[in-house]
Design an enzyme around this catalytic site. Structure first.
Site, PDB file in Angstrom:
ATOM      1  N   SER A  64      26.817 -37.824  50.210  1.00 46.97           N
ATOM      2  CA  SER A  64      27.405 -37.619  48.885  1.00 46.97           C
ATOM      3  C   SER A  64      27.684 -38.959  48.231  1.00 46.97           C
ATOM      4  O   SER A  64      27.907 -39.963  48.913  1.00 46.97           O
ATOM      5  CB  SER A  64      28.718 -36.835  49.003  1.00 46.97           C
ATOM      6  N   HIS A  65      27.704 -38.958  46.924  1.00 43.34           N
ATOM      7  CA  HIS A  65      28.104 -40.150  46.184  1.00 43.34           C
ATOM      8  C   HIS A  65      29.578 -40.468  46.401  1.00 43.34           C
ATOM      9  O   HIS A  65      30.004 -41.592  46.191  1.00 43.34           O
ATOM     10  CB  HIS A  65      27.822 -39.956  44.686  1.00 43.34           C
TER      11      HIS A  65
END
Length: 132
Positions: free
Chosen positions: A14-15
């Site tokens: 995930s970012h």
């Protein structure tokens, strides 16, 4: 070979480090320690983003000879995951698949499938059934 290595591994990318870690925590609570699991979130400075080197390390931590399913949140995470898989090199890169599935739901469903000993293709197919 230990029990963990007998099941497909799961990697969450995930970012956001918090989203990646939170999703991994949820997966761990659902399936326990029977599935190799790792996450990578954020860029090298700790901000929002992704890092191919960090993703590669996560794949290594979740490595299983049965394969690894990678779940991503956005396009940049997918691009960096593809680069990490290439960096893994042959023949291991052939055993890693990026899933086209929702991050949280896909990872949980895939881990449940993997915990039962399903092969990589089945783990991926089960997760991808969640995509519209």
């Amino acid at each position: 070979m230990n029990a963990k290595a007998a099941n497909v591994g799961i990697v969450i990318v995930s970012h956001s480090p918090l989203v990646a870690q939170g999703t991994a925590d949820m997966v761990r609570q659902m399936v326990g320690d029977c599935v190799p699991l790792a996450w990578s979130g954020g860029n090298v400075e700790g901000g929002l983003g992704t890092d191919a080197g960090g993703i590669l390390k996560a794949i290594e931590r979740a490595w299983s000879d049965e394969g690894v399913a990678v779940f991503v949140d956005l396009g940049g995470a997918e691009t960096n995951s593809e680069m990490a898989i290439e960096m893994l090199g042959q023949p291991r890169s052939d055993r890693v698949t990026i899933c086209n599935a929702p991050l949280v739901e896909g990872a949980v469903v895939a881990a449940a499938e993997a915990s039962g000993g399903a092969p990589l293709a089945r783990v991926v197919a089960t997760a991808e059934e969640l995509s519209p």
